[in-house]
Design a protein around this motif. Structure first.
Motif, PDB file in Angstrom:
ATOM      1  N   LEU A  11      10.761  -5.507  -7.329  1.00  0.00           N
ATOM      2  CA  LEU A  11      10.006  -6.754  -7.260  1.00  0.00           C
ATOM      3  C   LEU A  11       8.654  -6.632  -7.951  1.00  0.00           C
ATOM      4  CD1 LEU A  11      10.721  -7.985  -3.615  1.00  0.00           C
ATOM      5  CD2 LEU A  11      11.720  -8.809  -5.750  1.00  0.00           C
ATOM      6  N   VAL A  12       8.031  -5.472  -7.848  1.00  0.00           N
ATOM      7  CA  VAL A  12       6.758  -5.254  -8.530  1.00  0.00           C
ATOM      8  C   VAL A  12       6.923  -5.446 -10.034  1.00  0.00           C
ATOM      9  CG1 VAL A  12       5.073  -3.496  -9.161  1.00  0.00           C
ATOM     10  CG2 VAL A  12       5.705  -3.798  -6.781  1.00  0.00           C
ATOM     11  N   THR A  13       7.968  -4.851 -10.596  1.00  0.00           N
ATOM     12  CA  THR A  13       8.227  -4.985 -12.031  1.00  0.00           C
ATOM     13  C   THR A  13       8.608  -6.418 -12.387  1.00  0.00           C
ATOM     14  OG1 THR A  13       9.013  -2.701 -12.051  1.00  0.00           O
ATOM     15  CG2 THR A  13       9.560  -4.060 -13.951  1.00  0.00           C
ATOM     16  N   TYR A  14       9.434  -7.040 -11.579  1.00  0.00           N
ATOM     17  CA  TYR A  14       9.901  -8.406 -11.835  1.00  0.00           C
ATOM     18  C   TYR A  14       8.738  -9.393 -11.832  1.00  0.00           C
ATOM     19  CZ  TYR A  14      12.603 -12.713 -11.170  1.00  0.00           C
ATOM     20  OH  TYR A  14      13.144 -13.968 -11.307  1.00  0.00           O
ATOM     21  N   ILE A  15       7.827  -9.246 -10.874  1.00  0.00           N
ATOM     22  CA  ILE A  15       6.710 -10.180 -10.771  1.00  0.00           C
ATOM     23  C   ILE A  15       5.763 -10.036 -11.957  1.00  0.00           C
ATOM     24  CG2 ILE A  15       4.922  -8.895  -9.535  1.00  0.00           C
ATOM     25  CD1 ILE A  15       6.267 -12.269  -8.402  1.00  0.00           C
ATOM     26  N   GLN A  16       5.615  -8.814 -12.478  1.00  0.00           N
ATOM     27  CA  GLN A  16       4.769  -8.612 -13.657  1.00  0.00           C
ATOM     28  C   GLN A  16       5.383  -9.264 -14.892  1.00  0.00           C
ATOM     29  OE1 GLN A  16       1.776  -7.314 -13.782  1.00  0.00           O
ATOM     30  NE2 GLN A  16       1.631  -6.575 -11.689  1.00  0.00           N
ATOM     31  N   LEU A  55       3.846 -16.774  -4.160  1.00  0.00           N
ATOM     32  CA  LEU A  55       3.071 -16.668  -5.395  1.00  0.00           C
ATOM     33  C   LEU A  55       3.805 -17.321  -6.562  1.00  0.00           C
ATOM     34  CD1 LEU A  55       1.681 -13.013  -5.168  1.00  0.00           C
ATOM     35  CD2 LEU A  55       0.377 -15.139  -4.958  1.00  0.00           C
ATOM     36  N   LEU A  56       5.120 -17.144  -6.630  1.00  0.00           N
ATOM     37  CA  LEU A  56       5.896 -17.761  -7.700  1.00  0.00           C
ATOM     38  C   LEU A  56       5.925 -19.288  -7.556  1.00  0.00           C
ATOM     39  CD1 LEU A  56       8.893 -15.280  -8.025  1.00  0.00           C
ATOM     40  CD2 LEU A  56       7.081 -15.679  -9.688  1.00  0.00           C
ATOM     41  N   LEU A  87      -3.142 -17.815 -14.525  1.00  0.00           N
ATOM     42  CA  LEU A  87      -2.456 -16.578 -14.884  1.00  0.00           C
ATOM     43  C   LEU A  87      -3.189 -15.359 -14.315  1.00  0.00           C
ATOM     44  CD1 LEU A  87      -1.303 -16.974 -18.605  1.00  0.00           C
ATOM     45  CD2 LEU A  87       0.124 -16.788 -16.568  1.00  0.00           C
ATOM     46  N   GLN A  88      -4.521 -15.387 -14.409  1.00  0.00           N
ATOM     47  CA  GLN A  88      -5.306 -14.265 -13.925  1.00  0.00           C
ATOM     48  C   GLN A  88      -5.262 -14.167 -12.400  1.00  0.00           C
ATOM     49  OE1 GLN A  88      -7.357 -11.834 -15.923  1.00  0.00           O
ATOM     50  NE2 GLN A  88      -6.781 -10.958 -13.961  1.00  0.00           N
ATOM     51  N   SER A  89      -5.344 -15.294 -11.713  1.00  0.00           N
ATOM     52  CA  SER A  89      -5.287 -15.256 -10.251  1.00  0.00           C
ATOM     53  C   SER A  89      -3.940 -14.730  -9.774  1.00  0.00           C
ATOM     54  CB  SER A  89      -5.546 -16.651  -9.678  1.00  0.00           C
ATOM     55  OG  SER A  89      -4.537 -17.569 -10.062  1.00  0.00           O
ATOM     56  N   PHE A  90      -2.855 -15.136 -10.442  1.00  0.00           N
ATOM     57  CA  PHE A  90      -1.527 -14.640 -10.084  1.00  0.00           C
ATOM     58  C   PHE A  90      -1.408 -13.151 -10.386  1.00  0.00           C
ATOM     59  CE2 PHE A  90       2.858 -13.658 -11.240  1.00  0.00           C
ATOM     60  CZ  PHE A  90       3.556 -14.171 -10.163  1.00  0.00           C
ATOM     61  N   ARG A  91      -1.873 -12.750 -11.539  1.00  0.00           N
ATOM     62  CA  ARG A  91      -1.772 -11.344 -11.937  1.00  0.00           C
ATOM     63  C   ARG A  91      -2.600 -10.446 -11.015  1.00  0.00           C
ATOM     64  NH1 ARG A  91      -4.826  -8.269 -15.674  1.00  0.00           N
ATOM     65  NH2 ARG A  91      -3.670  -6.516 -16.570  1.00  0.00           N
ATOM     66  N   THR A  92      -3.791 -10.906 -10.648  1.00  0.00           N
ATOM     67  CA  THR A  92      -4.634 -10.119  -9.753  1.00  0.00           C
ATOM     68  C   THR A  92      -3.992  -9.986  -8.379  1.00  0.00           C
ATOM     69  OG1 THR A  92      -6.587 -10.924 -10.927  1.00  0.00           O
ATOM     70  CG2 THR A  92      -6.945  -9.916  -8.780  1.00  0.00           C
ATOM     71  N   ALA A  93      -3.370 -11.058  -7.886  1.00  0.00           N
ATOM     72  CA  ALA A  93      -2.677 -10.985  -6.603  1.00  0.00           C
ATOM     73  C   ALA A  93      -1.512 -10.005  -6.668  1.00  0.00           C
ATOM     74  CB  ALA A  93      -2.184 -12.371  -6.199  1.00  0.00           C
ATOM     75  N   ALA A  94      -0.787  -9.998  -7.777  1.00  0.00           N
ATOM     76  CA  ALA A  94       0.312  -9.045  -7.936  1.00  0.00           C
ATOM     77  C   ALA A  94      -0.207  -7.606  -7.948  1.00  0.00           C
ATOM     78  CB  ALA A  94       1.082  -9.344  -9.220  1.00  0.00           C
ATOM     79  N   ILE A  95      -1.352  -7.389  -8.613  1.00  0.00           N
ATOM     80  CA  ILE A  95      -1.956  -6.053  -8.625  1.00  0.00           C
ATOM     81  C   ILE A  95      -2.391  -5.666  -7.222  1.00  0.00           C
ATOM     82  CG2 ILE A  95      -3.940  -4.718  -9.452  1.00  0.00           C
ATOM     83  CD1 ILE A  95      -3.789  -6.283 -12.056  1.00  0.00           C
ATOM     84  N   LEU A  96      -2.933  -6.638  -6.474  1.00  0.00           N
ATOM     85  CA  LEU A  96      -3.398  -6.359  -5.114  1.00  0.00           C
ATOM     86  C   LEU A  96      -2.248  -5.931  -4.213  1.00  0.00           C
ATOM     87  CD1 LEU A  96      -5.744  -6.397  -3.096  1.00  0.00           C
ATOM     88  CD2 LEU A  96      -5.281  -8.814  -2.717  1.00  0.00           C
ATOM     89  N   LEU A  97      -1.075  -6.519  -4.398  1.00  0.00           N
ATOM     90  CA  LEU A  97       0.083  -6.114  -3.609  1.00  0.00           C
ATOM     91  C   LEU A  97       0.585  -4.743  -4.017  1.00  0.00           C
ATOM     92  CD1 LEU A  97       2.026  -9.504  -3.509  1.00  0.00           C
ATOM     93  CD2 LEU A  97       0.813  -8.408  -1.625  1.00  0.00           C
ATOM     94  N   PHE A  98       0.465  -4.437  -5.304  1.00  0.00           N
ATOM     95  CA  PHE A  98       0.907  -3.134  -5.809  1.00  0.00           C
ATOM     96  C   PHE A  98      -0.105  -2.043  -5.502  1.00  0.00           C
ATOM     97  CE2 PHE A  98       3.457  -0.508  -8.489  1.00  0.00           C
ATOM     98  CZ  PHE A  98       2.584   0.351  -9.135  1.00  0.00           C
ATOM     99  N   ASP A  99      -1.387  -2.380  -5.626  1.00  0.00           N
ATOM    100  CA  ASP A  99      -2.466  -1.416  -5.422  1.00  0.00           C
ATOM    101  C   ASP A  99      -3.527  -2.064  -4.522  1.00  0.00           C
ATOM    102  OD1 ASP A  99      -4.437   0.491  -5.537  1.00  0.00           O
ATOM    103  OD2 ASP A  99      -4.968   0.141  -7.632  1.00  0.00           O
ATOM    104  N   LEU A 120      -5.291 -13.297  -1.311  1.00  0.00           N
ATOM    105  CA  LEU A 120      -3.888 -13.702  -1.408  1.00  0.00           C
ATOM    106  C   LEU A 120      -3.728 -15.183  -1.058  1.00  0.00           C
ATOM    107  CD1 LEU A 120      -1.999 -10.632   0.104  1.00  0.00           C
ATOM    108  CD2 LEU A 120      -2.111 -11.329  -2.286  1.00  0.00           C
ATOM    109  N   ALA A 121      -4.471 -15.632  -0.044  1.00  0.00           N
ATOM    110  CA  ALA A 121      -4.430 -17.056   0.306  1.00  0.00           C
ATOM    111  C   ALA A 121      -4.973 -17.909  -0.847  1.00  0.00           C
ATOM    112  CB  ALA A 121      -5.230 -17.308   1.579  1.00  0.00           C
ATOM    113  N   PHE A 122      -6.064 -17.448  -1.468  1.00  0.00           N
ATOM    114  CA  PHE A 122      -6.623 -18.166  -2.613  1.00  0.00           C
ATOM    115  C   PHE A 122      -5.615 -18.231  -3.755  1.00  0.00           C
ATOM    116  CE2 PHE A 122      -8.562 -17.586  -6.814  1.00  0.00           C
ATOM    117  CZ  PHE A 122      -9.277 -18.769  -6.929  1.00  0.00           C
ATOM    118  N   ALA A 123      -4.940 -17.106  -4.032  1.00  0.00           N
ATOM    119  CA  ALA A 123      -3.992 -17.057  -5.143  1.00  0.00           C
ATOM    120  C   ALA A 123      -2.776 -17.947  -4.909  1.00  0.00           C
ATOM    121  CB  ALA A 123      -3.532 -15.613  -5.376  1.00  0.00           C
TER     122      ALA A 123
END
Length: 275
Positions: free
Chosen positions: A55-60, A145-146, A212-224, A247-250
């Motif tokens: 899922l981490v790879t898929y979301i990126q 997020l999606l 795009l940036q808010s989504f990408r940052t949220a994905a990074i936050l879940l990964f790291d 995460l709520a903001f994103a």
């Protein structure tokens, strides 16, 4: 409400018959198949194993692929109907303008989101059958997020489609919007902001205003959870909002952005010269 639902159903039926939908579904389904073929469910990277790693790879990958698909297919909605003379036929029927516009948006949202979610659900089902661990809370967060990302670009696409007078102009505008947001993810935005010597908080605020940036940052936050790859920006985000707050903001901000953009598009559509 009945007219809105009927419009949504007609848009869904029309999309299901089109070639772009078959290609769109094949892309996301093919991504999941390739990730399974490459054995990502068996790997372990930074503590992520099983379906979580996939899922981490898929979301990126969705960050780059999903928005452009949504924009290119959505912008032909109003502009294409205007060029094909659908408006004249529509105005002869007892269908309110709001029902046609919002029904079309709801139908298009289901069409663009369900293949993305279906690929994730298929991966989760495969993981359950294989006995691979499924982190259901993480799965639900990724789904939310999606949803927010799809709705944001759907609203932007409807606005562009309303402003454009032809499908070609609409597609060009959609591509330029996507390219601008993509370029301003990191390098150009940070370069311009740093040269102007703006406060770090202002730079971060402008950056996360990009969906795009808010989504990408949220994905990074879940990964790291510490967002080490983002450097000092991580401290501003985590100190200001915290992990749960961001995460709520994103999830909320892109939905609000897409709704406002679609609302402006509807206002212009209602007041404009439809034919």
């Amino acid at each position: 409400m009945n007219a809105l639902l009927l419009t949504a159903r007609l848009d869904i039926a029309e999309s299901l018959r089109s070639r772009w939908f078959a290609f769109y579904s094949a892309v996301f389904g093919g991504i999941i198949v390739l990730l399974f073929v490459f054995g990502l469910t068996e790997s372990r990277i930074l503590g992520f194993t099983g379906l979580s790693r996939l899922l981490v790879t898929y979301i990126q990958l969705c960050v780059a692929i999903l928005p452009v698909f949504i924009l290119i297919t959505t912008v032909r909605s109003v502009a294409g109907d205007r060029e094909a003379g659908v408006f004249e036929y529509m105005l002869s029927l007892p269908v309110p303008l709001y029902a046609w516009f919002w029904g079309k948006m709801v139908g298009r949202f289901l069409v663009v989101f369900l293949p993305v979610f279906g690929a994730m659900a298929l991966a989760a089902l495969y993981a359950v059958v294989r006995g691979v661990g499924v982190d259901w809370p993480l799965f639900l967060v990724y789904t939310a997020l999606l949803v927010s990302l799809a709705w944001a670009f759907l609203g932007i696409g409807m606005l562009i489609s309303t402003l454009a007078r032809s499908p070609d102009v609409a597609q060009t505008g959609a591509f330029l919007v996507w390219l601008t947001l993509l370029l301003f993810l990191d390098l150009i935005l940070l370069g311009v902001m740093i040269r102007q010597q703006l406060p770090l908080e202002a730079i971060i605020a402008i950056a996360v205003a990009n969906p795009l940036q808010s989504f990408r940052t949220a994905a990074i936050l879940l990964f790291d959870p510490q967002m080490l790859v983002m450097g000092p920006a991580a401290y501003v985000i985590l100190d200001s909002l915290g992990r749960g707050g961001y995460l709520a903001f994103a999830m909320i901000y892109p939905v609000a952005l897409g709704t406002v953009a679609a609302g402006i598009g509807y206002h212009l559509f209602r007041r404009g010269d439809l034919p």
